[in-house]
Each structure stands twice: as C-alpha cells, then as structure tokens.
Design a protein around this motif. Structure first.
Motif, PDB file in Angstrom:
ATOM      1  N   THR A 129       0.846  -1.189   0.000  1.00  0.00           N
ATOM      2  CA  THR A 129       0.000   0.000   0.000  1.00  0.00           C
ATOM      3  C   THR A 129       0.884   1.242   0.000  1.00  0.00           C
ATOM      4  OG1 THR A 129      -1.697  -1.175   1.261  1.00  0.00           O
ATOM      5  CG2 THR A 129      -1.827   1.241   1.172  1.00  0.00           C
ATOM      6  N   PRO A 130       0.841   2.060  -1.055  1.00  0.00           N
ATOM      7  CA  PRO A 130       1.694   3.256  -1.104  1.00  0.00           C
ATOM      8  C   PRO A 130       1.381   4.217   0.039  1.00  0.00           C
ATOM      9  CG  PRO A 130       0.754   2.768  -3.256  1.00  0.00           C
ATOM     10  CD  PRO A 130       0.043   1.896  -2.276  1.00  0.00           C
ATOM     11  N   TRP A 131       2.414   4.863   0.532  1.00  0.00           N
ATOM     12  CA  TRP A 131       2.236   5.876   1.567  1.00  0.00           C
ATOM     13  C   TRP A 131       1.600   7.117   0.958  1.00  0.00           C
ATOM     14  CZ3 TRP A 131       7.990   5.369   3.431  1.00  0.00           C
ATOM     15  CH2 TRP A 131       8.153   4.108   4.029  1.00  0.00           C
ATOM     16  N   PRO A 132       0.919   7.937   1.774  1.00  0.00           N
ATOM     17  CA  PRO A 132       0.277   9.155   1.237  1.00  0.00           C
ATOM     18  C   PRO A 132       1.306  10.161   0.732  1.00  0.00           C
ATOM     19  CG  PRO A 132       0.124   9.079   3.634  1.00  0.00           C
ATOM     20  CD  PRO A 132       0.626   7.736   3.202  1.00  0.00           C
ATOM     21  N   GLU A 133       0.944  10.863  -0.333  1.00  0.00           N
ATOM     22  CA  GLU A 133       1.846  11.842  -0.953  1.00  0.00           C
ATOM     23  C   GLU A 133       2.222  12.974  -0.003  1.00  0.00           C
ATOM     24  OE1 GLU A 133       2.876  12.040  -4.529  1.00  0.00           O
ATOM     25  OE2 GLU A 133       2.463   9.909  -4.303  1.00  0.00           O
ATOM     26  N   GLN A 134       1.392  13.206   1.029  1.00  0.00           N
ATOM     27  CA  GLN A 134       1.678  14.272   1.983  1.00  0.00           C
ATOM     28  C   GLN A 134       2.974  14.031   2.759  1.00  0.00           C
ATOM     29  OE1 GLN A 134      -1.156  12.768   1.532  1.00  0.00           O
ATOM     30  NE2 GLN A 134      -2.845  14.243   1.362  1.00  0.00           N
ATOM     31  N   LEU A 135       3.434  12.788   2.767  1.00  0.00           N
ATOM     32  CA  LEU A 135       4.658  12.438   3.491  1.00  0.00           C
ATOM     33  C   LEU A 135       5.916  12.610   2.637  1.00  0.00           C
ATOM     34  CD1 LEU A 135       3.541   9.209   5.403  1.00  0.00           C
ATOM     35  CD2 LEU A 135       3.706  11.543   6.285  1.00  0.00           C
ATOM     36  N   LEU A 136       5.765  13.014   1.382  1.00  0.00           N
ATOM     37  CA  LEU A 136       6.921  13.160   0.499  1.00  0.00           C
ATOM     38  C   LEU A 136       8.001  14.113   1.039  1.00  0.00           C
ATOM     39  CD1 LEU A 136       5.381  13.121  -3.096  1.00  0.00           C
ATOM     40  CD2 LEU A 136       7.097  11.555  -2.177  1.00  0.00           C
ATOM     41  N   PRO A 137       7.630  15.214   1.699  1.00  0.00           N
ATOM     42  CA  PRO A 137       8.690  16.077   2.240  1.00  0.00           C
ATOM     43  C   PRO A 137       9.626  15.368   3.212  1.00  0.00           C
ATOM     44  CG  PRO A 137       6.610  17.259   2.215  1.00  0.00           C
ATOM     45  CD  PRO A 137       6.301  15.830   1.856  1.00  0.00           C
ATOM     46  N   LEU A 138       9.146  14.310   3.886  1.00  0.00           N
ATOM     47  CA  LEU A 138      10.011  13.565   4.803  1.00  0.00           C
ATOM     48  C   LEU A 138      11.159  12.900   4.058  1.00  0.00           C
ATOM     49  CD1 LEU A 138       7.432  11.882   7.233  1.00  0.00           C
ATOM     50  CD2 LEU A 138       8.906  13.862   7.650  1.00  0.00           C
ATOM     51  N   VAL A 139      10.920  12.511   2.802  1.00  0.00           N
ATOM     52  CA  VAL A 139      11.993  11.942   1.990  1.00  0.00           C
ATOM     53  C   VAL A 139      13.101  12.980   1.804  1.00  0.00           C
ATOM     54  CG1 VAL A 139      12.571  10.884  -0.227  1.00  0.00           C
ATOM     55  CG2 VAL A 139      10.342  10.454   0.810  1.00  0.00           C
ATOM     56  N   GLY A 140      12.692  14.228   1.565  1.00  0.00           N
ATOM     57  CA  GLY A 140      13.669  15.301   1.422  1.00  0.00           C
ATOM     58  C   GLY A 140      14.451  15.541   2.694  1.00  0.00           C
ATOM     59  N   VAL A 141      13.772  15.495   3.837  1.00  0.00           N
ATOM     60  CA  VAL A 141      14.447  15.719   5.124  1.00  0.00           C
ATOM     61  C   VAL A 141      15.468  14.616   5.389  1.00  0.00           C
ATOM     62  CG1 VAL A 141      14.119  15.856   7.625  1.00  0.00           C
ATOM     63  CG2 VAL A 141      12.490  16.979   6.088  1.00  0.00           C
ATOM     64  N   ILE A 142      15.080  13.358   5.147  1.00  0.00           N
ATOM     65  CA  ILE A 142      15.990  12.230   5.366  1.00  0.00           C
ATOM     66  C   ILE A 142      17.191  12.320   4.420  1.00  0.00           C
ATOM     67  CG2 ILE A 142      16.225   9.722   5.203  1.00  0.00           C
ATOM     68  CD1 ILE A 142      13.249   9.557   6.017  1.00  0.00           C
ATOM     69  N   GLY A 143      16.913  12.588   3.153  1.00  0.00           N
ATOM     70  CA  GLY A 143      18.003  12.711   2.193  1.00  0.00           C
ATOM     71  C   GLY A 143      18.921  13.873   2.517  1.00  0.00           C
ATOM     72  N   GLY A 144      18.356  14.973   3.009  1.00  0.00           N
ATOM     73  CA  GLY A 144      19.166  16.132   3.369  1.00  0.00           C
ATOM     74  C   GLY A 144      20.165  15.844   4.469  1.00  0.00           C
ATOM     75  N   LEU A 145      19.786  14.970   5.399  1.00  0.00           N
ATOM     76  CA  LEU A 145      20.714  14.591   6.473  1.00  0.00           C
ATOM     77  C   LEU A 145      21.979  13.945   5.900  1.00  0.00           C
ATOM     78  CD1 LEU A 145      18.262  13.101   9.132  1.00  0.00           C
ATOM     79  CD2 LEU A 145      19.615  15.186   9.363  1.00  0.00           C
ATOM     80  N   PHE A 146      21.789  13.037   4.940  1.00  0.00           N
ATOM     81  CA  PHE A 146      22.943  12.370   4.334  1.00  0.00           C
ATOM     82  C   PHE A 146      23.745  13.334   3.468  1.00  0.00           C
ATOM     83  CE2 PHE A 146      20.151   8.820   5.362  1.00  0.00           C
ATOM     84  CZ  PHE A 146      21.050   7.919   5.913  1.00  0.00           C
ATOM     85  N   ALA A 147      23.048  14.239   2.772  1.00  0.00           N
ATOM     86  CA  ALA A 147      23.747  15.223   1.943  1.00  0.00           C
ATOM     87  C   ALA A 147      24.633  16.119   2.792  1.00  0.00           C
ATOM     88  CB  ALA A 147      22.732  16.066   1.169  1.00  0.00           C
ATOM     89  N   GLY A 148      24.139  16.514   3.952  1.00  0.00           N
ATOM     90  CA  GLY A 148      24.915  17.393   4.816  1.00  0.00           C
ATOM     91  C   GLY A 148      26.060  16.686   5.505  1.00  0.00           C
ATOM     92  N   LEU A 149      25.804  15.486   6.018  1.00  0.00           N
ATOM     93  CA  LEU A 149      26.831  14.760   6.771  1.00  0.00           C
ATOM     94  C   LEU A 149      27.950  14.244   5.874  1.00  0.00           C
ATOM     95  CD1 LEU A 149      24.875  12.610   9.394  1.00  0.00           C
ATOM     96  CD2 LEU A 149      26.575  14.389   9.866  1.00  0.00           C
ATOM     97  N   PHE A 150      27.582  13.628   4.742  1.00  0.00           N
ATOM     98  CA  PHE A 150      28.575  12.945   3.925  1.00  0.00           C
ATOM     99  C   PHE A 150      28.754  13.563   2.547  1.00  0.00           C
ATOM    100  CE2 PHE A 150      26.625   9.431   6.557  1.00  0.00           C
ATOM    101  CZ  PHE A 150      27.644   9.444   7.509  1.00  0.00           C
ATOM    102  N   SER A 151      27.940  14.572   2.201  1.00  0.00           N
ATOM    103  CA  SER A 151      27.938  15.270   0.906  1.00  0.00           C
ATOM    104  C   SER A 151      27.466  14.361  -0.230  1.00  0.00           C
ATOM    105  CB  SER A 151      29.312  15.866   0.573  1.00  0.00           C
ATOM    106  OG  SER A 151      30.232  14.905   0.111  1.00  0.00           O
ATOM    107  N   VAL A 152      27.240  13.084   0.033  1.00  0.00           N
ATOM    108  CA  VAL A 152      26.754  12.140  -0.973  1.00  0.00           C
ATOM    109  C   VAL A 152      25.759  11.193  -0.319  1.00  0.00           C
ATOM    110  CG1 VAL A 152      28.876  12.165  -2.338  1.00  0.00           C
ATOM    111  CG2 VAL A 152      28.634  10.529  -0.479  1.00  0.00           C
ATOM    112  N   GLY A 153      25.077  10.416  -1.134  1.00  0.00           N
ATOM    113  CA  GLY A 153      24.217   9.368  -0.603  1.00  0.00           C
ATOM    114  C   GLY A 153      22.756   9.724  -0.491  1.00  0.00           C
ATOM    115  N   ALA A 154      22.413  11.015  -0.636  1.00  0.00           N
ATOM    116  CA  ALA A 154      21.017  11.427  -0.476  1.00  0.00           C
ATOM    117  C   ALA A 154      20.128  10.754  -1.512  1.00  0.00           C
ATOM    118  CB  ALA A 154      20.898  12.950  -0.593  1.00  0.00           C
ATOM    119  N   GLY A 155      20.556  10.758  -2.779  1.00  0.00           N
ATOM    120  CA  GLY A 155      19.749  10.153  -3.830  1.00  0.00           C
ATOM    121  C   GLY A 155      19.665   8.649  -3.701  1.00  0.00           C
ATOM    122  N   ILE A 156      20.767   8.022  -3.273  1.00  0.00           N
ATOM    123  CA  ILE A 156      20.785   6.571  -3.129  1.00  0.00           C
ATOM    124  C   ILE A 156      19.821   6.131  -2.036  1.00  0.00           C
ATOM    125  CG2 ILE A 156      22.239   4.572  -2.629  1.00  0.00           C
ATOM    126  CD1 ILE A 156      24.610   6.191  -3.654  1.00  0.00           C
TER     127      ILE A 156
END
Length: 249
Positions: A129-156
């Motif tokens: 069951t797909p998650w609601p689209e309203q939660l999509l910003p959380l993907v950005g927040v999680i990816g941003g953590l990896f982008a900031g800490l390691f400069s890579v890995g957000a997209g992966i």
C-alpha cells in the motif's frame, strides 16, 4: 601546474563516467579517491567532491526528466524539504573529528552495500500500500541529512524509499531523488566552502571532466543488466569502506 590540471580532468572524467554508469553522480567514488590519492582529510575530501558532483547531478536531473517526465511541483517540494536538514547536518560534519567522520562514512557505505546486495529479497517484502503523498517532504528531510553529513548518498537513500514506500517507478524515483540532491548539494557546497573545506583548484577541473563523461556513463547503464550493476556497485562500496576503515585506524 598544467599536468596537475590534466590529472584532475582525467580523474573527474573517470569518476563522472562511473557515476553515470552507477547512477550516483560520482561523489561517493570521489571522496575515498581524494582521501587515498591526495591525503585529504574527510571533510576536505567531501567538500571537494561536492564541486565535481553538483553539476553532474544537475545534468542527471535534466536528462531523467527528459526521459521520464514528472511534476516539477513534486520535485520542488522534496528538494526544498531537504534544505531543512542539510545545513545543520553539514555544520555538524565540518566540526566533527576527521577520523570519526571517516568511520561514520565507511559504516554508511557498508550499510548501502548490504542494501544493494539483498535488494532482491527486499523487493519481495516491499510495502504493497503506497504511503500518502503528503509524506513526500520527509523523503527530502531524510536525504538532506545524508547530503549534509557525507555530501553524498542522499539520492541513493531517497530512491528506494520512493519506490518501496510511495510506489514510484524506478526511473521516476531516481529523477525525483536527483531533485532532492540538487538543492542539498548547493547548500552543502556553501557550508563546506564557508568553512574552508574545499580545494577549488582540484575540484573545478574534476567537475569539467565529469561533465564531459557523465552522459556516456548513463548510456552504458542502460545497456548492462540491472542486477549486474547492483552487484558491481555493492562490491565497490564494500571495498571502499574497508580501505577507509583501515585508514581511520
């Protein structure tokens, strides 16, 4: 020196081609190379890799959207959400002990390798069951953590969440993941540059070299079987992580 610029161009071209082949922008490969070949500390390597990676992901985002159109509003929503966590994570990274940051990065690589190695099993147990689209910003927040800490890995990290959690097609997920990487990379680049953790004389020629070959790598990625690419990527991550752990001792 001219030979040093040529060396950086060739290095960037090789990393750009590999990054295009594996769909990772080249940054996750550039960091250990800069540490091992140029003796950089982890923060300086991550900042320099960002110089090369940022134009590569911009080109990648443009090409993915050409092949697999998706709403720019959705891409902007995810991308802007990533900025919330990228800046504080980058500030944490530039102030962290270099050896500890390298160890964290190596563990991150091993976890990624484990994911790609066991992806076939994970696909069989994926959320139906797909998650609601309203939660999509959380993907950005999680990816941003990896982008900031390691400069890579957000997209992966973001692409599997979009596929398994939100039911997106793989190609669309990779394009949306790049939309996340672009603003995160720009914010992280500013943070690392402000802290003086960038070697511009090396990073800029690497960026030029990467721009010249990333499209070639993407073309080859569409010719090879996906399973083989995942195995190659997992083995590369494991080998890189082991080398970085040995250097961090």
């Amino acid at each position: 020196m001219p030979w040093q610029i040529m060396e950086a161009l060739l290095l960037g071209a090789g990393l750009g081609a590999l990054g295009g082949l594996l769909g990772i922008g080249g940054g996750i490969l550039a960091i250990p190379v800069l540490v091992m070949l140029y003796g950089m500390n982890q923060a300086l390597a991550q900042g320099t890799a960002l110089v090369m990676m940022t134009p590569n992901v911009l080109i990648g985002f443009w090409r993915y959207r050409q092949r697999n159109p998706f709403p720019l509003r959705t891409a902007a929503l995810i991308g802007l959400a990533s900025i919330i966590s990228t800046y504080p994570a980058a500030q944490l990274a530039v102030g962290m002990n270099a050896s500890l940051l390298r160890q964290c990065f190596a563990v991150f690589l091993l976890l990624l390798a484990a994911y790609f190695a066991f992806d076939q099993y994970l696909r069989r147990t994926a959320t139906r069951t797909p998650w609601p689209e309203q939660l999509l910003p959380l993907v950005g927040v999680i990816g941003g953590l990896f982008a900031g800490l390691f400069s890579v890995g957000a997209g992966i990290v973001a692409a599997p969440i979009l596929v398994k959690g939100f039911g997106k097609k793989q190609a669309v997920a990779q394009g949306l993941a790049l939309a996340l990487v672009v603003p995160g990379a720009l914010v992280a680049l500013w943070s690392y540059g402000h802290a003086g953790h960038i070697n511009w004389w090396l990073g800029l020629p690497m960026a030029i070299g990467g721009i010249s070959t990333v499209s070639w790598g993407v073309a080859w990625a569409h010719r090879l079987p996906e399973r083989r690419l995942r195995i190659i990527f997992a083995l590369m991550l494991i080998a890189t992580a082991i080398l970085m752990l040995l250097q961090a001792r």
